[in-house]
Scaffold this motif. Structure first.
Motif, PDB file in Angstrom:
ATOM      1  N   MET A 112       0.836  -1.188   0.000  1.00 15.38           N
ATOM      2  CA  MET A 112       0.000   0.000   0.000  1.00 15.38           C
ATOM      3  C   MET A 112       0.880   1.250   0.000  1.00 15.38           C
ATOM      4  N   VAL A 113       0.539   2.204  -0.872  1.00 16.70           N
ATOM      5  CA  VAL A 113       1.317   3.443  -0.997  1.00 16.70           C
ATOM      6  C   VAL A 113       0.363   4.628  -1.062  1.00 16.70           C
ATOM      7  N   ILE A 114       0.912   5.823  -0.812  1.00 16.17           N
ATOM      8  CA  ILE A 114       0.125   7.040  -0.986  1.00 16.17           C
ATOM      9  C   ILE A 114      -0.132   7.237  -2.472  1.00 16.17           C
ATOM     10  N   ALA A 115      -1.372   7.464  -2.839  1.00 17.33           N
ATOM     11  CA  ALA A 115      -1.761   7.571  -4.241  1.00 17.33           C
ATOM     12  C   ALA A 115      -1.219   8.858  -4.857  1.00 17.33           C
ATOM     13  N   PRO A 116      -0.898   8.832  -6.144  1.00 20.49           N
ATOM     14  CA  PRO A 116      -0.397  10.038  -6.817  1.00 20.49           C
ATOM     15  C   PRO A 116      -1.367  11.207  -6.753  1.00 20.49           C
ATOM     16  N   ALA A 117      -2.674  10.923  -6.631  1.00 19.50           N
ATOM     17  CA  ALA A 117      -3.669  12.000  -6.587  1.00 19.50           C
ATOM     18  C   ALA A 117      -3.766  12.663  -5.216  1.00 19.50           C
ATOM     19  N   ASN A 118      -3.179  12.050  -4.208  1.00 18.20           N
ATOM     20  CA  ASN A 118      -3.343  12.591  -2.852  1.00 18.20           C
ATOM     21  C   ASN A 118      -2.847  14.022  -2.680  1.00 18.20           C
ATOM     22  N   PRO A 119      -1.702  14.419  -3.296  1.00 20.42           N
ATOM     23  CA  PRO A 119      -1.231  15.801  -3.104  1.00 20.42           C
ATOM     24  C   PRO A 119      -2.228  16.875  -3.526  1.00 20.42           C
ATOM     25  N   GLN A 120      -3.202  16.534  -4.370  1.00 20.37           N
ATOM     26  CA  GLN A 120      -4.182  17.532  -4.781  1.00 20.37           C
ATOM     27  C   GLN A 120      -5.017  18.021  -3.605  1.00 20.37           C
ATOM     28  N   ARG A 121      -5.125  17.216  -2.575  1.00 16.39           N
ATOM     29  CA  ARG A 121      -5.873  17.629  -1.385  1.00 16.39           C
ATOM     30  C   ARG A 121      -5.210  18.820  -0.709  1.00 16.39           C
ATOM     31  N   TYR A 122      -3.908  18.946  -0.867  1.00 18.72           N
ATOM     32  CA  TYR A 122      -3.165  20.012  -0.195  1.00 18.72           C
ATOM     33  C   TYR A 122      -2.951  21.237  -1.084  1.00 18.72           C
ATOM     34  N   ALA A 123      -3.402  21.150  -2.332  1.00 18.53           N
ATOM     35  CA  ALA A 123      -3.114  22.213  -3.295  1.00 18.53           C
ATOM     36  C   ALA A 123      -3.532  23.600  -2.812  1.00 18.53           C
ATOM     37  N   PRO A 124      -4.730  23.796  -2.233  1.00 20.80           N
ATOM     38  CA  PRO A 124      -5.097  25.151  -1.778  1.00 20.80           C
ATOM     39  C   PRO A 124      -4.148  25.694  -0.712  1.00 20.80           C
ATOM     40  N   TYR A 125      -3.694  24.833   0.189  1.00 22.81           N
ATOM     41  CA  TYR A 125      -2.779  25.258   1.241  1.00 22.81           C
ATOM     42  C   TYR A 125      -1.416  25.633   0.658  1.00 22.81           C
TER      43      TYR A 125
END
Length: 277
Positions: free
Chosen positions: A154-167
């Motif tokens: 199990m790994v962090i998904a490539p799409a996960n960083p989009q959650r932090y984009a506004p910050y």
């Protein structure tokens, strides 16, 4: 792709880092006992009572040397209104930050109530293993940590960083000089809030620089980053060296490599502005 609720350590705290200051103070106590000479002590006079030899009172705690002082008197703007009391500082501090950030929307991630106090508490806690919700000055990231299965587990998904984009965008697009200028104007209130944390001899700007240096030392592991269930409904890093990082460094590692690099570039610009004053 699977998703689960993030741990408290995964909540993103970056916009706030820029506004704060640091200086973890240490105390030095010296206990000097009154010495007794080598010769015999004189005999007390008849009828007189010998006085016991008491230890001398310890000196007052020494304040640590300030590494990165801020001269607020030199930067005072005659046209600017007087600083409010810390308890009444939310609205003026928000207005100053909005002007420095360029718009009010960029600050929508911040919690307005007790803004300065929240920033001070959060920054001071970024080097710890975890953060409680009460120690946050920003709203939690929406959604859950995005993970997926891979050949390596199990790994962090490539799409996960989009959650932090506004910050990340709010932090990296702000003018570092303007933000530090606003921070400098309100610095006496930041320092007061830091002293009220039980650190009367600590200097908050020194602490902020210390925390920034700590964050800049966060590793930048190549994706994908392996994670595993922690047995409590959350995830932890599979690599023990990553799992042992502070909450601030873990948050940086959770970003994508480009996001982490952009945040570190902005942190360096802020550090330069903080230490030049």
């Amino acid at each position: 792709m699977q998703s689960r609720s993030p741990s408290a350590a995964s909540r993103w705290p970056w916009l706030v880092v820029v506004l704060v200051v640091a200086g973890a103070g240490w105390w030095l106590f010296r206990q000097n006992l009154q010495g007794i000479g080598d010769g015999a002590a004189p005999a007390p006079q008849a009828g007189a009572q010998a006085q016991p030899v008491l230890p001398s009172a310890p000196p007052a705690p020494e304040a640590p040397a300030i590494a990165h002082p801020i001269d607020t008197s030199a930067s005072a703007d005659a046209a600017a209104p007087a600083l409010p009391a810390l308890a009444d500082s939310d609205a003026p501090a928000w207005e100053a930050l909005a002007q420095a950030a360029g718009n009010d929307g960029a600050l929508g991630l911040l919690l307005r109530e007790h803004l300065i106090q929240r920033i001070v508490v959060m920054v001071d806690n970024l080097t710890l293993p975890s953060l409680t919700r009460n120690a946050m000055a920003v709203k939690p990231v929406d959604g859950s940590l995005q993970v997926q299965e891979s050949d390596a587990g199990m790994v962090i998904a490539p799409a996960n960083p989009q959650r932090y984009a506004p910050y990340v965008q709010a932090f990296t697009h702000a003018d570092a000089e303007a933000l530090v200028g606003a921070y400098k104007r309100f610095y006496p209130l930041f320092q007061q809030a830091y002293a009220e944390l039980g650190k009367p001899n600590g200097y908050f700007n020194d602490r902020l620089v210390e925390v920034i240096d700590h964050l800049l030392n966060a590793p930048a592991p190549a994706a994908p980053v392996a994670v595993e269930p922690d047995g409590k409904g959350h995830f932890r890093y599979t690599d023990p060296s990553l799992e042992s990082l502070s909450v601030g460094q873990k948050a940086l590692v959770r970003l994508g490599l480009e996001q982490e690099a952009a945040v570190k570039t902005q942190l360096k610009a802020i550090r330069t502005a903080l230490t030049r004053m």
